[in-house]
Design a protein around this motif. Structure first.
Motif: not given
Length: 447
Positions: A204-207, A243-244, A194-197, A230-234
Motif C-alpha cells: 500500500v505504501v508503494a502504491a 496491497g499494491f 519490487y520487493p527484492y529491490r 499483475p506479475i511482470q513477464g519480460e
C-alpha cells in the motif's frame, strides 16, 4: 485432479541422440541466417520437428524438456488433444470469412467464455484480436474513447509489446526499443513495487508512492488508463507486494481512470488462479489476454465492463484476422481443457515442485538473490555472490548449459539476470525433477 491428456505420439522423456544443436539443426540455422531478417533472433539454435505435452522434439531427434511453453503459450501442453481435434474440425469447415464481414459462432462463444471467466460479475463485453500487443493498443483506444482523456501510465520494468505504442509503454530499451523511435506520446512511467529491490516496502505504501508520482506528473484529470501486469513477464517476473494492485485499482475507480490488467503472460491458470488478479480479488475495468488463450494459435482479447467496452464507435474496433475461426476453436478447446483437467490446481502443484527445487539450489549457492513467482510462473534472480548486483552473464551461462543438456530455459529481466520457468501445465513431476536435476548440476559447473 483429473490426469492431463497428452499427445501419446511424443514420449514424455528427455533424450539426447546428438549434441545440441545437432547437424540437422545446424544446417537449418545456416539456411535461416541466409533467408530470415537478422533482427529475428532465437533463444536456442535448435529447430523443432514435433512437440507434445512437456517435450519438444528437434529435427535431430533430441527430446527437450520444455520449461518455456513458447513463452507461456502452450499452457495446456504442446499439441493438446482437444485443441488439435477442434482445429482439425474447424479447418475442414472454413478457415476464414472475417468476423466483420460474415460473423460466426466461434467468436461469440469465445467472448461469452471470457466474459464468464474474467474477474468480476458485472456486465462485460469482449473484442478479439491477434497478438498481445494489438490487444494492449486496443485497450488504450477503448479507455481513451470512454474517458475522453489521452494519458496512459505504465510502470518500471514493464513489457507490453513491440508495436509503436506498446514500445513506448515497454520499459526495456534493448532489444525492444533501441533505434526504433520516435515513439507514441502521452505515455508516462510510475515506480513499481519490487520487493527484492525496494527493501520490502509495504504494498500500500508503494502504491501511494506511485500515485504521488502520477498525480504530480500527469494528473488524474488527464489520465485515461493505468496499465499494469499483475506479475511482470519480460521485466523479470516481479510480483508487487500485497496491497499494491488493490490500492491502485481503488485510486483509479475513485478518479474515473480505467484500470487495465495486462494478463497476456499471467492468464489462463498460469499463476495458480485463472487470472493473476484473482489472488487479491482485484477486478480490473479491462483485462488483456493472449498467449495461453488458444493453445498455440494466435489470438488475443480485451474483456471488460460493458459501458467501457461499448464506448468505441461501431467499426472502431476490429481487424481482418481478429478472432480467426481456427483460433477461436482452439481457444474454446483450451478453456475446456483447463476446466476439465483442473489445471489451476495443477499450476499450484507445479509451484510447489519448482520452489522446493530452487530453494535447495539456493541453500548452497549465494548467487541466487531471489526466488519469486506463483504457479507455473516462477523465476530466480541471479546476482554476484554477497551482493545484489545483477549477473546477466551467469543467467546466460546457466541457460546455455541447460540447453545443451536438453532443457529449454528462458531468461528475462531488465538486466537479463533472471531465469524464468514457464512449463506447460500438462508436464509431469518426473519431467520437472529431471529438468531441475540438470539445472542443479549446471549451477555447480558454472561456479
Amino acid at each position: 485432479m483429473t490426469a492431463p491428456t497428452l499427445d501419446a505420439t511424443v514420449p514424455q522423456e528427455r533424450r539426447l541422440v546428438t549434441e545440441v544443436p545437432g547437424p540437422a539443426s545446424r544446417s537449418l540455422m545456416a539456411r535461416k541466417l541466409s533467408a530470415v531478417a537478422a533482427g529475428v533472433g532465437t533463444t536456442m539454435p535448435v529447430f523443432a520437428a514435433r512437440a507434445g505435452g512437456g517435450i519438444v522434439v528437434d529435427v535431430d531427434g533430441n527430446q527437450l524438456i520444455d520449461l518455456g511453453s513458447g513463452i507461456a503459450v502452450t499452457t495446456v501442453g504442446a499439441s493438446a488433444p482437444r485443441v488439435v481435434e477442434a482445429v482439425q474440425e474447424q479447418v475442414a469447415a472454413f478457415t476464414h470469412t472475417c468476423f466483420m464481414v460474415t460473423p460466426y459462432e466461434g467468436y461469440v462463444a469465445v467472448a461469452e467464455a471470457l466474459n464468464r471467466l474474467t474477474p468480476g460479475d458485472h456486465a462485460k463485453r469482449t473484442a478479439l484480436f491477434n497478438s498481445g500487443a494489438e490487444a494492449v493498443e486496443n485497450a488504450v483506444k477503448i479507455a481513451r474513447s470512454h474517458t475522453g482523456r489521452q494519458a496512459v501510465v505504465v510502470f518500471d520494468h514493464a513489457y507490453h509489446g513491440r508495436t509503436n505504442l506498446t514500445m513506448a509503454m515497454t520499459a526495456k530499451n534493448m532489444p525492444y526499443k533501441h533505434g526504433f523511435g520516435p515513439f507514441a506520446g502521452e505515455v508516462y512511467r510510475a515506480p513499481l513495487s519490487y520487493p527484492y529491490r525496494d527493501g520490502g516496502t509495504d504494498g500500500v505504501v508503494a502504491a501511494l508512492q506511485a500515485i504521488d508520482v502520477i498525480e504530480k506528473q500527469v494528473g488524474a484529470a488527464n489520465l485515461a488508463a493505468v496499465v499494469i501486469e499483475p506479475i511482470q513477464g519480460e521485466g523479470g517476473f516481479i510480483e508487487p507486494a500485497a496491497g499494491f494492485l488493490p490500492a491502485l485499482a481503488t485510486w483509479c475507480r475513485d478518479n474515473g481512470v480505467v484500470f487495465v490488467a495486462d494478463e497476456v503472460q499471467t492468464g489462463f491458470a498460469r499463476t495458480g488462479d485463472m487470472f493473476a488478479c484473482d489472488r487479491e480479488g482485484v477486478v480490473p475495468d479491462l483485462i488483456v489476454t493472449a498467449k495461453g488463450i488458444a493453445g498455440g494459435l494466435p489470438l488475443s482479447a480485451v474483456t471488460g465492463r460493458a459501458e467501457v467496452m461499448d464506448a468505441a464507435h461501431v467499426g472502431g474496433l476490429g481487424g481482418t484476422y481478429g478472432g480467426n475461426p481456427l483460433a477461436c476453436a482452439a481457444a474454446l478447446a483450451a478453456i475446456e481443457t483447463i476446466e476439465a483437467e483442473d489445471l489451476v490446481a495443477r499450476a499450484r502443484e507445479i509451484e510447489a515442485v519448482l520452489l522446493d527445487r530452487l530453494r535447495r539450489i539456493e541453500a548452497r549457492d549465494a548467487r541466487i538473490g531471489d526466488i519469486r513467482g506463483r504457479g507455473a510462473m516462477v523465476a530466480v534472480e541471479l546476482v554476484h555472490a554477497g551482493t545484489d548486483v545483477p549477473d546477466p552473464e551467469l543467467a546466460k551461462a546457466v541457460a546455455t548449459a541447460a540447453h545443451r543438456q536438453g532443457v529449454i530455459v528462458l531468461t528475462c529481466g531488465t538486466h537479463g539476470n533472471v531465469l524464468r520457468f514457464l512449463p506447460p501445465l500438462s508436464i509431469s513431476d518426473e519431467l520437472l525433477h529431471d529438468a531441475f536435476d540438470v539445472l542443479a548440476a549446471t549451477f555447480e559447473v558454472t561456479r
